[in-house]
Structure formats: structure tokens, C-alpha cells
Scaffold this motif. Sequence first.
Motif, PDB file in Angstrom:
ATOM      1  N   PHE A 184     -12.728  -1.008   3.430  1.00 36.78           N
ATOM      2  CA  PHE A 184     -12.289  -1.446   2.106  1.00 36.78           C
ATOM      3  C   PHE A 184     -12.068  -2.958   2.190  1.00 36.78           C
ATOM      4  O   PHE A 184     -11.823  -3.495   3.278  1.00 36.78           O
ATOM      5  CB  PHE A 184     -10.967  -0.777   1.711  1.00 36.78           C
ATOM      6  N   ALA A 185     -12.140  -3.636   1.059  1.00 38.72           N
ATOM      7  CA  ALA A 185     -11.787  -5.054   1.012  1.00 38.72           C
ATOM      8  C   ALA A 185     -10.863  -5.248  -0.181  1.00 38.72           C
ATOM      9  O   ALA A 185     -11.282  -5.074  -1.324  1.00 38.72           O
ATOM     10  CB  ALA A 185     -13.030  -5.916   0.869  1.00 38.72           C
ATOM     11  N   ASN A 190      -0.583   0.833  -5.009  1.00 40.35           N
ATOM     12  CA  ASN A 190       0.528   1.603  -5.559  1.00 40.35           C
ATOM     13  C   ASN A 190       0.395   2.008  -7.024  1.00 40.35           C
ATOM     14  O   ASN A 190       1.391   2.042  -7.751  1.00 40.35           O
ATOM     15  CB  ASN A 190       1.838   0.818  -5.344  1.00 40.35           C
ATOM     16  N   ASN A 241     -12.334  -3.950  -3.561  1.00 38.28           N
ATOM     17  CA  ASN A 241     -11.212  -3.513  -4.391  1.00 38.28           C
ATOM     18  C   ASN A 241     -10.532  -4.714  -5.045  1.00 38.28           C
ATOM     19  O   ASN A 241      -9.900  -5.517  -4.360  1.00 38.28           O
ATOM     20  CB  ASN A 241     -10.223  -2.774  -3.475  1.00 38.28           C
ATOM     21  N   GLU A 244      -9.191  -7.655  -2.434  1.00 38.48           N
ATOM     22  CA  GLU A 244      -9.423  -9.076  -2.721  1.00 38.48           C
ATOM     23  C   GLU A 244      -8.758  -9.494  -4.032  1.00 38.48           C
ATOM     24  O   GLU A 244      -8.794  -8.751  -5.014  1.00 38.48           O
ATOM     25  CB  GLU A 244     -10.932  -9.354  -2.841  1.00 38.48           C
ATOM     26  N   LYS A 287      -7.922   7.382  -8.585  1.00 35.42           N
ATOM     27  CA  LYS A 287      -8.217   7.243  -7.150  1.00 35.42           C
ATOM     28  C   LYS A 287      -8.919   8.497  -6.636  1.00 35.42           C
ATOM     29  O   LYS A 287      -9.695   8.428  -5.686  1.00 35.42           O
ATOM     30  CB  LYS A 287      -6.930   6.928  -6.377  1.00 35.42           C
ATOM     31  N   ASP A 318      -7.959  -6.339  15.178  1.00 35.77           N
ATOM     32  CA  ASP A 318      -8.794  -5.902  14.057  1.00 35.77           C
ATOM     33  C   ASP A 318      -9.422  -4.561  14.436  1.00 35.77           C
ATOM     34  O   ASP A 318     -10.254  -4.481  15.341  1.00 35.77           O
ATOM     35  CB  ASP A 318      -9.876  -6.949  13.739  1.00 35.77           C
ATOM     36  N   SER A 351       0.836  -1.214   0.000  1.00 33.38           N
ATOM     37  CA  SER A 351       0.000   0.000   0.000  1.00 33.38           C
ATOM     38  C   SER A 351       0.867   1.258   0.000  1.00 33.38           C
ATOM     39  O   SER A 351       1.764   1.414   0.828  1.00 33.38           O
ATOM     40  CB  SER A 351      -0.911   0.000   1.226  1.00 33.38           C
ATOM     41  N   LYS A 380     -17.972  -6.953  10.128  1.00 32.58           N
ATOM     42  CA  LYS A 380     -17.397  -5.760  10.772  1.00 32.58           C
ATOM     43  C   LYS A 380     -18.450  -4.683  11.029  1.00 32.58           C
ATOM     44  O   LYS A 380     -18.122  -3.588  11.502  1.00 32.58           O
ATOM     45  CB  LYS A 380     -16.241  -5.226   9.920  1.00 32.58           C
ATOM     46  N   ASN A 399      -7.990   2.966  -9.959  1.00 29.96           N
ATOM     47  CA  ASN A 399      -8.575   1.907  -9.162  1.00 29.96           C
ATOM     48  C   ASN A 399      -9.865   1.413  -9.817  1.00 29.96           C
ATOM     49  O   ASN A 399     -10.484   2.125 -10.620  1.00 29.96           O
ATOM     50  CB  ASN A 399      -8.876   2.412  -7.729  1.00 29.96           C
ATOM     51  N   MET A 436     -11.750   3.376   6.526  1.00 31.15           N
ATOM     52  CA  MET A 436     -10.533   2.574   6.724  1.00 31.15           C
ATOM     53  C   MET A 436      -9.986   2.128   5.366  1.00 31.15           C
ATOM     54  O   MET A 436     -10.280   1.036   4.895  1.00 31.15           O
ATOM     55  CB  MET A 436     -10.846   1.350   7.580  1.00 31.15           C
ATOM     56  N   ALA A 437      -9.179   2.988   4.748  1.00 28.87           N
ATOM     57  CA  ALA A 437      -8.553   2.628   3.467  1.00 28.87           C
ATOM     58  C   ALA A 437      -7.180   2.002   3.681  1.00 28.87           C
ATOM     59  O   ALA A 437      -6.570   1.503   2.726  1.00 28.87           O
ATOM     60  CB  ALA A 437      -8.430   3.860   2.577  1.00 28.87           C
ATOM     61  N   LYS A 447      -1.978   6.086  -1.529  1.00 27.24           N
ATOM     62  CA  LYS A 447      -2.582   6.984  -2.526  1.00 27.24           C
ATOM     63  C   LYS A 447      -4.106   7.045  -2.413  1.00 27.24           C
ATOM     64  O   LYS A 447      -4.699   8.114  -2.504  1.00 27.24           O
ATOM     65  CB  LYS A 447      -2.200   6.547  -3.947  1.00 27.24           C
ATOM     66  N   GLN A 448      -4.743   5.867  -2.211  1.00 26.73           N
ATOM     67  CA  GLN A 448      -6.205   5.873  -2.136  1.00 26.73           C
ATOM     68  C   GLN A 448      -6.683   6.608  -0.878  1.00 26.73           C
ATOM     69  O   GLN A 448      -7.629   7.398  -0.941  1.00 26.73           O
ATOM     70  CB  GLN A 448      -6.755   4.444  -2.172  1.00 26.73           C
TER      71      GLN A 448
HETATM   72  O1  PMT Z   1      -2.592   2.578  -0.657  1.00 29.53           O
HETATM   73  P1  PMT Z   1      -2.759   2.313  -2.141  1.00 29.53           P
HETATM   74  O2  PMT Z   1      -1.457   1.892  -2.795  1.00 29.53           O
HETATM   75  O3  PMT Z   1      -3.435   3.453  -2.847  1.00 29.53           O
HETATM   76  O4  PMT Z   1      -3.719   1.048  -2.281  1.00 29.53           O
HETATM   77  C1  PMT Z   1      -5.055   1.134  -1.919  1.00 29.53           C
HETATM   78  C2  PMT Z   1      -5.534  -0.119  -1.186  1.00 29.53           C
HETATM   79  C3  PMT Z   1      -5.527  -1.287  -2.153  1.00 29.53           C
HETATM   80  C4  PMT Z   1      -4.663  -0.412   0.019  1.00 29.53           C
HETATM   81  C5  PMT Z   1      -6.996   0.211  -0.684  1.00 29.53           C
HETATM   82  O5  PMT Z   1      -7.793   0.550  -1.770  1.00 29.53           O
HETATM   83  C6  PMT Z   1      -7.601  -0.975   0.056  1.00 29.53           C
HETATM   84  O6  PMT Z   1      -8.182  -1.854  -0.525  1.00 29.53           O
HETATM   85  N1  PMT Z   1      -7.481  -0.942   1.413  1.00 29.53           N
HETATM   86  C7  PMT Z   1      -7.860  -2.045   2.301  1.00 29.53           C
HETATM   87  C8  PMT Z   1      -6.769  -3.087   2.339  1.00 29.53           C
HETATM   88  C9  PMT Z   1      -7.054  -4.174   3.335  1.00 29.53           C
HETATM   89  O7  PMT Z   1      -6.372  -4.263   4.293  1.00 29.53           O
HETATM   90  O8  PMT Z   1      -8.111  -4.911   3.085  1.00 29.53           O
HETATM   91  P2  PMT Z   1      -8.588  -6.162   4.007  1.00 29.53           P
HETATM   92  O9  PMT Z   1      -9.573  -6.827   3.142  1.00 29.53           O
HETATM   93  O10 PMT Z   1      -7.391  -6.934   4.481  1.00 29.53           O
HETATM   94  O11 PMT Z   1      -9.287  -5.502   5.258  1.00 29.53           O
HETATM   95  C10 PMT Z   1     -10.685  -5.186   5.297  1.00 29.53           C
HETATM   96  C11 PMT Z   1     -10.919  -3.918   6.080  1.00 29.53           C
HETATM   97  O12 PMT Z   1     -10.548  -4.135   7.453  1.00 29.53           O
HETATM   98  C12 PMT Z   1     -10.110  -2.742   5.604  1.00 29.53           C
HETATM   99  O13 PMT Z   1     -10.920  -1.580   5.661  1.00 29.53           O
HETATM  100  C13 PMT Z   1      -8.965  -2.664   6.590  1.00 29.53           C
HETATM  101  O14 PMT Z   1      -8.499  -1.318   6.758  1.00 29.53           O
HETATM  102  C14 PMT Z   1      -9.597  -3.188   7.875  1.00 29.53           C
HETATM  103  N2  PMT Z   1      -8.663  -3.895   8.786  1.00 29.53           N
HETATM  104  C15 PMT Z   1      -7.833  -4.856   8.325  1.00 29.53           C
HETATM  105  C16 PMT Z   1      -6.986  -5.520   9.210  1.00 29.53           C
HETATM  106  C17 PMT Z   1      -7.009  -5.168  10.572  1.00 29.53           C
HETATM  107  N3  PMT Z   1      -6.193  -5.738  11.439  1.00 29.53           N
HETATM  108  N4  PMT Z   1      -7.871  -4.209  10.996  1.00 29.53           N
HETATM  109  C18 PMT Z   1      -8.713  -3.593  10.132  1.00 29.53           C
HETATM  110  O15 PMT Z   1      -9.500  -2.722  10.546  1.00 29.53           O
END
Ligand code: PMT
Length: 419
Positions: free
Chosen positions: A338-339, A374, A364, A341, A397, A317, A220, A356, A378, A281-282, A223-224
Motif C-alpha cells: 500500500f502507499a 480510521n 491510497n 500518500e 473498505k 523496511d 491506522s 520494493k 476508502n 502489507m496494509a 480496518k483496511q
Molecule cells: O488501518 P486503517 O485505519 O484502515 O487505514 C488504512 C491505511 C491508510 C493504513 C492503509 O490503507 C494504507 O495505506 N497502508 C499503508 C500505510 C503505509 O505505511 O504506507 P507507506 O507509504 O508508508 O508504506 C509503503 C508500503 O511499505 C506499505 O505497504 C507499508 O506496509 C510498507 N512498509 C512501510 C514501512 C516499513 N518500515 N516497512 C514496510 O514494509
Amino acid sequence: MEHITVLDDRRIILGVTGSIAAYKAVDLASKLTQAGARVDVIMTGAAQRFVTPLTFQAVTGRPVYTSMWGTDTGGGLPTHIAHVGLGEGADLLVVAPVTANSLAKLAHGLADDLLSVTALAARCPVVVAPAMDGGMYEHPATQANLAALRERGVAVIEPARGRFASGLVGRGRLPETPVLLGHIRRALGRGGPLENMKVVITAGGTREPIDPVRYITNRSSGKQGYALAQAALDAGACVTLISATQQLPVPVGAVLVPVESAEAMLDAVLTYSRDADALIMAAAVADFRPAEIAQHKIKKADQDDEAPTLALRRTPDILMAIKTQRAATGHPRAVIGFAAESHDLLENAQAKLRRKGLDLIVANDITAPDAGFNVDTNRVVLIDAGGAQHPLDLTSKARVGEAVIARVAALLGTDEEAR
Ligand code: PMT
């Protein structure tokens, strides 16, 4: 350059006064025009000693106004009386650079050139960016004029410290274009759908330390998250940006909270979300961290030719912790996750949305080279709590940020429809 929504089709009067920094105003006029704004430049006589009207005409594609005595012949202003026509219906008056002399005129309501007359006639918000020698800037007379302007609601862009054309060093330099643009966006964003709303946004990949020199992280870039912060600012929000990356310029107006690990991000999110209206939470929060953090650098020599084995432990989490806090306090009022995937995008995102307790999840797809980590573009699907899906085609983005912020306004009931 992609149009910037908050600037698109806005009519901006750019006043340029007689400072050596007048040359920097050319870049500002150009960037505003490229961003979609209609820029009408007014130059004082002193400004024309540094840069010619032709330069501004070339970059804006519009007539440049220099005289109080002329009438508008080709600019399509609402009236042919230039100072009235320029002020009428303008969205913003920016004076950059503004000299000590022009500041004094604006503060005291003098009206002896086209810029000062227009400033009196205009009813739009005003932004000024002082540029002058450090001694002149710090002089009590200049500071009193600035205080009078601030009192009247004028936004003053603090000059930067640095080297002047004279060779002296001090505060009084015109900031660079991105900073000026940030302040202009902020001024135009006032009164937007998120005015007075507190929005907390996370960005970047957390770093989980192994020893004092090594860490585990992910791809990551932040940027987003930063694009979301800018979109929220453009909508008038008060933005706290909790960031695990320090590589990107912080959008003007955002309060930056730098963090490193998932644990530190959890603390910051819980603290700043206490009275927040929305949390987005991005960030790509690490799911695992080293079970032990070595106090000293792990040495090859200590490993008997073997590589060390890294035991991992789950991180907290953050969204699950927010779910508990929200149930107890009601804040944040809206929570967006965000997710990221690589397969079964919609199913996995929907499962996270439910588990959640989110109001919206941004699914995503991170398999394409032009989406996800990166890159500047998007490809996402917005899924709301009721399961309705809103796919966005490949886009910047910045546009994803705007789409999410529009949904936040709808969730908070502050969007156009609710107003
Ligand atoms: O930063 P960039 O290079 O611009 O890329 C953008 C991105 C791909 C990082 C962004 O668009 C994105 O998808 N962010 C979420 C990434 C992620 O961690 O996804 P996840 O599916 O693992 O988590 C789901 C959600 O839970 C997310 O909102 C995450 O912030 C949150 N989370 C995850 C783990 C944790 N321990 N606690 C959380 O709250």
C-alpha cells in the motif's frame, strides 16, 4: 447494511430447532437477508414453542416452512414438494440453534420432520451450531453424534461458554450473530478462487515504545487490513493476520499473530511468508522509532524543567526484506503493498512499487476525510507492475478488499479466467 458479496443472491436454508436460543436465530435470519441472501427458514415443532413463524417471515420476507405434509405454494421453490424443493439448488443448510435431539437425527439419518427430511434430500454443505445445557453438550452421546457429522464434512460451530437460562454456567451457548455469520461466510467461501492459498496480511499501525508506558504510533485503525483478511477468507484462502491492533474482531477462520513494533512485525512477516502464496502489507509500519527505549518511566522530576529530546532511528523496511527473501526462495509468490500518500499520489506510489519490487501497489489518497486512516471507506488506485492503473471510486473498505483479492487471484493464476 451493505450486501456481502459471498452471501449475495445465495440461497440459504436456516433450520431452527427447539432451544431457548431460537430467538437469536431471528437476528441471524435478519442479518443474512440484509446481506443479500435468500433465507428459507424451516422450524421444528419445538422451535415454534419459543418463536413464531411470523417473526421469521417478517425478517426474511419469505414463507416459513413448518410441516412435512404441506406443499410449497408461494416460495418459488424448484419443486412444490417442500423438502425436495428446499434442498434442490440450496447453497447452504445452516441449523442454528441445533438441539441434542435434532443433532442425533442428523447424525443418524432420521427423517421424521421437515428439517431432518430436507437435510437428507439436500446436497449442499451443512453447518450446525449446537445450543444446549453444558451437561447435554458434553455427554458422550452428543459428542459421538458431532464426531459422526464432522466425519461427514459437516462444519460444527463450537458453542460458547457462559451462563445458561437455568442459571448454570458451562459450554453450550449459541455464539452471537457475527460469529455465526463468520462461519457461514467461511463455508460459502470454500472452493473460491483462493482455495488452499496461504495469504499473509498485515494490519494496523505499529507502536514504537519510548518507555514502559509511552509509545509512538500513527492513525491506522487496522480496518483496511481486517477487511482484506475477510475478503481473502471469503475467497477460500488460509489467512494469517499479523496485526498491530487488537481493537477489532478477528474474522472467523483467520489465524491472528499479534505484534507491536515494526521489528516484531518484520520477524512475523518473514516467518509466515516463508511458504506463503501472497503477502499484502496494509499495515502502517512506523518509519522511525526511539533510538533508546527507557527501561523505567521517564519522570518529569528528572528533567530539570526541560522536556526530554527524543532521538529517532529508522525501522527496518519489511517489504525490502521480503524482496530479498523472495529472490532467494520464490515466496511469497505475489507481494502487494500500500502507499499512503498526501501528495503526488501516483508518482510516489509508482516509485514505491518499483523500489520494493511489488506486483501491485494500492495507492491510497489520505487527504480526504472519507478515505485512508480510521474510516470505513476508502479511495484507492490499484497500480500493477506494468504501470497499468485501476482507480476505484469512493467505496467501503470491504469492497477495496475484494478488489485487491481479485487481483491477487489473477496474479496467482487462480481466478475464473485462469480456471
Ligand atoms: O488501518 P486503517 O485505519 O484502515 O487505514 C488504512 C491505511 C491508510 C493504513 C492503509 O490503507 C494504507 O495505506 N497502508 C499503508 C500505510 C503505509 O505505511 O504506507 P507507506 O507509504 O508508508 O508504506 C509503503 C508500503 O511499505 C506499505 O505497504 C507499508 O506496509 C510498507 N512498509 C512501510 C514501512 C516499513 N518500515 N516497512 C514496510 O514494509
